[in-house]
Write an enzyme that holds these catalytic residues in place. Structure first.
Site, short mmCIF file in Angstrom:
data_model
loop_
_atom_site.label_atom_id
_atom_site.label_comp_id
_atom_site.label_asym_id
_atom_site.label_seq_id
_atom_site.Cartn_x
_atom_site.Cartn_y
_atom_site.Cartn_z
N CYS A 91 4.23 3.76 2.80
CA CYS A 91 5.37 3.86 2.95
C CYS A 91 5.49 4.01 1.04
O CYS A 91 4.61 3.66 0.64
CB CYS A 91 6.04 2.87 2.95
SG CYS A 91 5.68 1.40 2.12
N ASP B 68 1.21 -1.17 0.28
CA ASP B 68 0.26 0.06 0.33
C ASP B 68 1.66 0.88 -0.16
O ASP B 68 2.50 1.76 1.06
CB ASP B 68 -1.21 -0.17 1.11
CG ASP B 68 -1.78 1.04 1.30
OD1 ASP B 68 -1.57 2.25 0.50
OD2 ASP B 68 -2.85 1.16 2.29
N HIS B 69 0.65 2.12 -1.13
CA HIS B 69 1.61 2.79 -0.83
C HIS B 69 0.98 4.48 -0.10
O HIS B 69 2.59 5.19 -0.24
CB HIS B 69 2.08 3.87 -2.32
CG HIS B 69 3.07 4.48 -3.39
ND1 HIS B 69 4.33 4.48 -2.48
CD2 HIS B 69 4.02 3.88 -3.83
CE1 HIS B 69 4.50 5.04 -3.17
NE2 HIS B 69 4.97 4.62 -3.71
N ARG B 70 0.57 3.95 0.63
CA ARG B 70 0.30 5.31 1.59
C ARG B 70 0.74 5.03 2.77
O ARG B 70 0.87 6.34 3.33
CB ARG B 70 -1.43 4.74 2.01
CG ARG B 70 -2.03 5.00 0.48
CD ARG B 70 -3.63 4.79 1.08
NE ARG B 70 -4.22 3.88 1.50
CZ ARG B 70 -4.80 3.20 2.00
NH1 ARG B 70 -6.17 3.76 1.57
NH2 ARG B 70 -5.58 1.63 1.70
#
Length: 474
Positions: free
Chosen positions: A448, A444-446
């Site tokens: 890290c 999940d790019h949110r």
């Protein structure tokens, strides 16, 4: 004097709102003991045997095998406290289940339904619904017709109405709509109707107190499709039979429906990204062989990969987290509850090994084996399928090298492991044949950026290539 009590489908936990009757374990007239399993049901998570908290004689069952019921719908009625023969007690009317006082059966009630799901005792009896039509008042309220008895009488319909087959949900004519809130509690039913453009106010529910079930919506949709496909009848010719829709239709329900909903939600809510790397697993395979040659219980490769995962998560805790979208916060979780993908005859499930960070390789091997066998037998519990914080997906068992898996919502990452096969590899400056595996991380790019995800994956690859790295970092 016998008291006839109604046992309803209990809340099976974890947000489940409905279950399908798979197999009845008792018949009308059978004598049941307190907490004896009476029916096997399938939820979106597992197969569960439901015990009845009453002891006595079964007087009625509600729902055929294959019927889907909402939580709170009647399952069966039991005559308790009587001295008559089972055949006599079985003739007690189901309506008596809603008129007898619950206090009269305290000695025949266990207070338990499913371990861990906490039923506190008999619920207060339901208030009756008054009917203007005396014939309708004789029909059982809040329940479909018992399996062991004929369908109850219903109020007479207007002359223009088309009779509805016995046991089938009824679809209201266009002018007649629900007034006030639509009686439907399942979000899946609402979504099905919304996606297909069906106005729920035009559907009459067959569930308790007119509750609209999935079967009602599906019947209404089928009726609408037949009406749309039927050509206008010729004045002098009989109407042609309706053609069946082309192709096979497989309902998205049970495990398949739960997987579809979760994966759709993951792709809708989570901005995921994937990175991957090839690793030389020769040393890891040699270490496992040495462990198993030393005697004692065999250590699985999955257990060794799990040990590597939990140590990597200790170094990169951002990936053992979840996102609270309402509060706009990242919640970093204190323990690693490791899920692993398992293919079963009922479909893909993700059992969870609780507190994986505190387990040895031997303990992990045993727990993986226990959960896998329970999942394949359909005996795994909802508690074993929930609460995961990170998932390990060994898709190499299917003979594939790589994948970009969908994150198991609401987790933040998943590590994928491909097959381990001999490949040409540069080892110590020379070309050699080594055991090579592809590792992939979907995250999940949110929670890290790519640097953190790359650092996690590189540490995992280093441990695969040189298991002694764990000895330096633990």
């Amino acid at each position: 004097m016998a008291h006839v009590l109604e046992f309803k489908l209990p809340d099976l936990g974890e947000g489940l709102t409905e279950a399908e009757i798979v197999r009845w374990l008792v018949s009308v007239g059978d004598v049941v003991a307190i907490d004896q399993p009476v029916v096997e049901v399938e939820t979106a998570k597992a197969m569960v045997e439901v015990p009845c908290p009453y002891g006595g004689v079964v007087t009625a069952r509600y729902g055929e095998e294959g019927t889907e019921l909402p939580v709170g719908a009647p399952l069966l009625t039991v005559a308790v406290g009587g001295t008559g023969a089972p055949e006599e007690l079985a003739e007690a009317a189901p309506e008596a289940a809603r008129t007898e006082a619950d206090a009269a059966v305290s000695s025949e009630y266990s207070g338990n339904v499913l371990v861990g799901y906490g039923t506190a005792g008999p619920t207060a009896r339901r208030r009756r619904v008054r009917h203007a039509n005396p014939a309708a008042a004789q029909a059982p309220v809040a329940a479909p017709a018992p399996v062991a008895a004929p369908a109850p009488a219903v109020a007479s319909a207007p002359a223009a109405a088309t009779p509805t087959p016995a046991g089938a949900p009824a679809v209201a004519s266009a002018p007649g709509k629900h007034e006030g809130p639509v009686p439907v509690i399942s979000p899946l039913v609402r979504k099905l109707a919304r996606d297909r453009g069906l106005d729920l106010r035009e559907v009459r529910g067959s569930g308790p107190e007119g509750l609209i079930l999935r079967a009602d919506v599906e019947l209404a949709l089928a009726a609408r499709e037949r009406q749309a496909a039927a050509p206008a009848p010729a004045p002098a010719a009989a109407a042609a039979p309706l053609a069946a829709p082309a192709g096979e239709r497989v309902p998205l329900r049970g495990v398949r429906g739960a997987v579809a909903d979760k994966l759709s939600r993951s792709r809708t809510e989570i901005p995921d990204a994937t990175c991957w790397v090839d690793a030389d697993a020769t040393e890891l395979m040699a270490a496992r062989a040495a462990m198993n040659a030393a005697g004692g219980p065999k250590i699985s490769l999955l257990a060794l990969l799990a040990r590597i995962c939990v140590h990597a998560l200790a170094r990169f805790p951002e990936l053992n987290s979840t996102v609270d979208t309402a509060a706009r916060e990242i919640v970093r979780l204190p323990s690693v509850h490791l899920g692993f993908a398992a293919q079963t005859p009922r479909g893909l499930v993700v059992p969870v090994v609780k507190d994986a960070g505190s387990r040895t390789a031997e303990s992990l091997t045993a727990e993986f084996a226990r959960l896998t066998e329970a999942a394949r037998q359909g005996a795994i519990t909802p508690a074993d399928l929930t609460g995961g914080t990170f998932t390990l997906n060994n898709y190499g068992v299917f003979g594939v090298d790589g994948s970009t898996p969908i994150i198991n919502h609401p987790e933040a990452a998943m590590l994928g492991v491909g097959r381990i096969i001999p490949k040409p590899w540069v080892y110590q400056g020379e070309l050699a044949v080594r055991q090579v595996v592809q590792l992939s991380l979907t995250f999940d790019h949110r929670v890290c950026d790519g640097g953190t995800a790359g650092g996690f994956l590189r540490y995992v690859a280093d441990c695969v290539e040189q298991p002694a790295v764990l000895l330096r970092t633990v």
